[in-house]
Design a protein around this motif. Structure first.
Motif, PDB file in Angstrom:
ATOM      1  N   ALA A 162       0.991  -1.115  -0.069  1.00  0.00           N
ATOM      2  CA  ALA A 162      -0.003  -0.014   0.012  1.00  0.00           C
ATOM      3  C   ALA A 162       1.007   1.105  -0.087  1.00  0.00           C
ATOM      4  CB  ALA A 162      -0.907   0.167   1.140  1.00  0.00           C
ATOM      5  N   ARG A 163       0.663   2.123  -0.699  1.00  0.00           N
ATOM      6  CA  ARG A 163       1.060   3.446  -0.861  1.00  0.00           C
ATOM      7  C   ARG A 163       0.442   4.376   0.157  1.00  0.00           C
ATOM      8  NH1 ARG A 163       3.929   6.326  -5.527  1.00  0.00           N
ATOM      9  NH2 ARG A 163       4.774   7.449  -3.664  1.00  0.00           N
ATOM     10  N   ARG A 164       1.141   5.397   0.681  1.00  0.00           N
ATOM     11  CA  ARG A 164       0.299   6.702   1.535  1.00  0.00           C
ATOM     12  C   ARG A 164      -0.512   5.921   2.568  1.00  0.00           C
ATOM     13  NH1 ARG A 164       0.242   7.977  -3.906  1.00  0.00           N
ATOM     14  NH2 ARG A 164       1.891   9.254  -4.549  1.00  0.00           N
ATOM     15  N   TRP A 165      -0.168   4.948   3.116  1.00  0.00           N
ATOM     16  CA  TRP A 165      -0.883   4.422   4.092  1.00  0.00           C
ATOM     17  C   TRP A 165      -2.234   3.662   3.760  1.00  0.00           C
ATOM     18  CZ3 TRP A 165      -0.817   6.417   9.905  1.00  0.00           C
ATOM     19  CH2 TRP A 165      -1.350   5.453  10.765  1.00  0.00           C
ATOM     20  N   THR A 166      -3.507   4.440   3.827  1.00  0.00           N
ATOM     21  CA  THR A 166      -4.672   4.030   3.268  1.00  0.00           C
ATOM     22  C   THR A 166      -4.976   4.623   2.144  1.00  0.00           C
ATOM     23  OG1 THR A 166      -5.521   5.793   4.660  1.00  0.00           O
ATOM     24  CG2 THR A 166      -5.374   3.591   5.736  1.00  0.00           C
ATOM     25  N   ASN A 167      -4.114   5.203   1.437  1.00  0.00           N
ATOM     26  CA  ASN A 167      -4.369   5.975   0.252  1.00  0.00           C
ATOM     27  C   ASN A 167      -4.739   4.947  -1.124  1.00  0.00           C
ATOM     28  OD1 ASN A 167      -2.710   7.328  -2.287  1.00  0.00           O
ATOM     29  ND2 ASN A 167      -4.970   8.161  -1.756  1.00  0.00           N
ATOM     30  N   ARG A 168      -3.753   4.078  -1.207  1.00  0.00           N
ATOM     31  CA  ARG A 168      -3.659   3.099  -2.564  1.00  0.00           C
ATOM     32  C   ARG A 168      -3.206   1.587  -2.227  1.00  0.00           C
ATOM     33  NH1 ARG A 168      -1.033   4.452  -8.005  1.00  0.00           N
ATOM     34  NH2 ARG A 168       0.344   5.681  -6.775  1.00  0.00           N
ATOM     35  N   GLN A 169      -3.965   0.833  -2.597  1.00  0.00           N
ATOM     36  CA  GLN A 169      -3.383  -0.425  -2.279  1.00  0.00           C
ATOM     37  C   GLN A 169      -2.541  -1.064  -3.410  1.00  0.00           C
ATOM     38  OE1 GLN A 169      -6.363  -2.980  -0.631  1.00  0.00           O
ATOM     39  NE2 GLN A 169      -5.476  -4.858  -1.267  1.00  0.00           N
ATOM     40  N   SER A 170      -1.830  -2.051  -3.381  1.00  0.00           N
ATOM     41  CA  SER A 170      -1.007  -2.561  -4.412  1.00  0.00           C
ATOM     42  C   SER A 170      -1.553  -3.686  -5.169  1.00  0.00           C
ATOM     43  CB  SER A 170       0.510  -2.862  -3.942  1.00  0.00           C
ATOM     44  OG  SER A 170       1.251  -3.508  -4.864  1.00  0.00           O
ATOM     45  N   GLY A 171      -1.002  -3.635  -6.609  1.00  0.00           N
ATOM     46  CA  GLY A 171      -1.625  -4.911  -7.114  1.00  0.00           C
ATOM     47  C   GLY A 171      -0.663  -6.254  -6.512  1.00  0.00           C
ATOM     48  N   TRP A 172       0.287  -5.961  -5.842  1.00  0.00           N
ATOM     49  CA  TRP A 172       1.030  -7.279  -5.374  1.00  0.00           C
ATOM     50  C   TRP A 172       0.126  -8.388  -4.754  1.00  0.00           C
ATOM     51  CZ3 TRP A 172       5.241  -7.542  -7.578  1.00  0.00           C
ATOM     52  CH2 TRP A 172       6.176  -6.475  -7.829  1.00  0.00           C
ATOM     53  N   SER A 173      -0.697  -7.731  -3.768  1.00  0.00           N
ATOM     54  CA  SER A 173      -1.481  -8.869  -3.154  1.00  0.00           C
ATOM     55  C   SER A 173      -2.808  -8.446  -3.044  1.00  0.00           C
ATOM     56  CB  SER A 173      -1.139  -8.671  -1.722  1.00  0.00           C
ATOM     57  OG  SER A 173      -1.214  -7.013  -1.201  1.00  0.00           O
ATOM     58  N   SER A 174      -3.571  -7.766  -4.212  1.00  0.00           N
ATOM     59  CA  SER A 174      -4.742  -7.858  -4.543  1.00  0.00           C
ATOM     60  C   SER A 174      -5.583  -8.806  -4.737  1.00  0.00           C
ATOM     61  CB  SER A 174      -5.046  -6.938  -5.838  1.00  0.00           C
ATOM     62  OG  SER A 174      -4.480  -7.684  -6.926  1.00  0.00           O
ATOM     63  N   VAL A 175      -6.751  -8.897  -4.381  1.00  0.00           N
ATOM     64  CA  VAL A 175      -7.715 -10.076  -4.414  1.00  0.00           C
ATOM     65  C   VAL A 175      -7.829 -10.635  -6.172  1.00  0.00           C
ATOM     66  CG1 VAL A 175      -9.907 -10.836  -4.260  1.00  0.00           C
ATOM     67  CG2 VAL A 175      -9.098  -9.648  -2.440  1.00  0.00           C
ATOM     68  N   ARG A 176      -7.886 -11.808  -6.254  1.00  0.00           N
ATOM     69  CA  ARG A 176      -7.821 -12.256  -7.549  1.00  0.00           C
ATOM     70  C   ARG A 176      -9.063 -13.398  -7.413  1.00  0.00           C
ATOM     71  NH1 ARG A 176      -2.898 -10.762  -6.644  1.00  0.00           N
ATOM     72  NH2 ARG A 176      -1.467 -10.038  -8.250  1.00  0.00           N
ATOM     73  N   ASP A 177      -9.267 -14.027  -8.739  1.00  0.00           N
ATOM     74  CA  ASP A 177     -10.329 -15.015  -8.548  1.00  0.00           C
ATOM     75  C   ASP A 177      -9.896 -16.215  -7.870  1.00  0.00           C
ATOM     76  OD1 ASP A 177     -11.952 -13.548 -10.407  1.00  0.00           O
ATOM     77  OD2 ASP A 177     -11.299 -14.405 -12.335  1.00  0.00           O
ATOM     78  N   ASP A 178      -8.514 -16.445  -7.956  1.00  0.00           N
ATOM     79  CA  ASP A 178      -8.307 -17.615  -7.118  1.00  0.00           C
ATOM     80  C   ASP A 178      -8.024 -17.366  -5.750  1.00  0.00           C
ATOM     81  OD1 ASP A 178      -5.990 -16.410  -7.470  1.00  0.00           O
ATOM     82  OD2 ASP A 178      -4.655 -17.992  -8.112  1.00  0.00           O
ATOM     83  N   THR A 179      -8.090 -16.237  -5.321  1.00  0.00           N
ATOM     84  CA  THR A 179      -7.848 -16.134  -3.583  1.00  0.00           C
ATOM     85  C   THR A 179      -8.871 -16.840  -2.670  1.00  0.00           C
ATOM     86  OG1 THR A 179      -7.231 -13.439  -4.126  1.00  0.00           O
ATOM     87  CG2 THR A 179      -8.125 -14.094  -2.072  1.00  0.00           C
ATOM     88  N   ALA A 180      -8.192 -17.239  -1.855  1.00  0.00           N
ATOM     89  CA  ALA A 180      -8.935 -18.394  -0.916  1.00  0.00           C
ATOM     90  C   ALA A 180      -8.654 -17.929   0.544  1.00  0.00           C
ATOM     91  CB  ALA A 180      -8.626 -19.767  -1.321  1.00  0.00           C
ATOM     92  N   THR A 181      -7.541 -17.313   0.664  1.00  0.00           N
ATOM     93  CA  THR A 181      -7.122 -16.821   2.152  1.00  0.00           C
ATOM     94  C   THR A 181      -6.813 -15.530   2.122  1.00  0.00           C
ATOM     95  OG1 THR A 181      -6.239 -19.230   2.423  1.00  0.00           O
ATOM     96  CG2 THR A 181      -5.556 -17.439   4.102  1.00  0.00           C
TER      97      THR A 181
END
Length: 230
Positions: A162-181
């Protein structure tokens, strides 16, 4: 694995209330309808009485951004951006059931909610000032480096989730179709945050149980107990 805030973050923001929720087995479509319309309606009801800028939850984050040297109307916390979009467009985008639920709850409570795919965060996350050499991945696939001193979600591999704390999340760990945890991060600084954050987490845990049939584990972090292990 762990999630924690660095001591300097607690020192600079003594009003911080942070809650974490961990859940497994949330892959696939929910088996029950999610209350997105009700949550959007709750947010619209508040917006009918005044813009998001008047909410104490948003004002607290604006003050925090100002303390970090960020222009509060240029860089908004995630919940303010969602509320602003709901007010101006009367809708929030549909992305993924988990993301849509998190966004709806964030708007209803006016509190930033971040959902991370646990399989993609390495050994853990520390919220800390950036050195400036960390790597941040935009949702468009471009890499950036955060500014030195900027508050980020950093993993041991030097990636910023995440950048600027709660401003922008990152693509590194974003939710995807196969996200389970997932690991859900909820942070607030307004006067009633110590009551509102647990209510938000309990509501989210209830919807995950109803929608995906899973149990969640959640906890509040404090300067005396700053680490959540999962």
């Amino acid at each position: 694995m762990y999630f924690q805030h660095a001591p300097q973050v607690w020192a600079a923001h003594p009003g911080l209330v942070a809650g974490l929720l961990y859940a497994e087995g949330v892959d696939g479509k929910p088996r029950a309808d999610l209350p997105l319309a009700d949550l959007h309606a709750a947010a619209r009801e508040r917006l009918a009485a005044g813009t998001e800028a008047s909410f104490p939850e948003i004002q607290a984050w604006r003050r925090a951004f100002a303390r970090m040297g960020l222009a509060p109307t240029k860089y908004r916390c995630a919940s303010e951006s969602l509320l602003r979009r709901l007010r101006t467009e009367d809708a929030l985008p549909e992305v993924h059931p988990l993301v849509d639920l998190g966004n709806a709850i964030s708007a209803a409570y006016a509190v930033p909610v971040g959902i991370l795919d646990v399989t993609r965060i390495g050994d853990g996350i520390e919220v800390r000032p950036a050195r400036g050499d960390e790597r941040y991945l935009t949702f468009g696939g471009a890499e950036e480096h955060p500014d030195p001193g900027e508050v980020i979600f950093a993993d041991p591999r030097g990636r910023a989730h995440a950048r600027r704390w709660t401003n922008r999340q990152s693509g590194w760990s974003s939710v995807r179709d196969d996200t389970a945890t997932i690991l859900v991060v909820v942070e607030a600084m307004h006067d009633s945050a110590s009551e509102d954050v647990p209510r938000l987490l309990a509501a989210l845990a209830g919807e995950l149980r109803r929608g995906w049939g899973v149990s969640s584990r959640w906890a509040l972090l404090t300067p005396a107990a700053p680490r959540f292990e999962f």
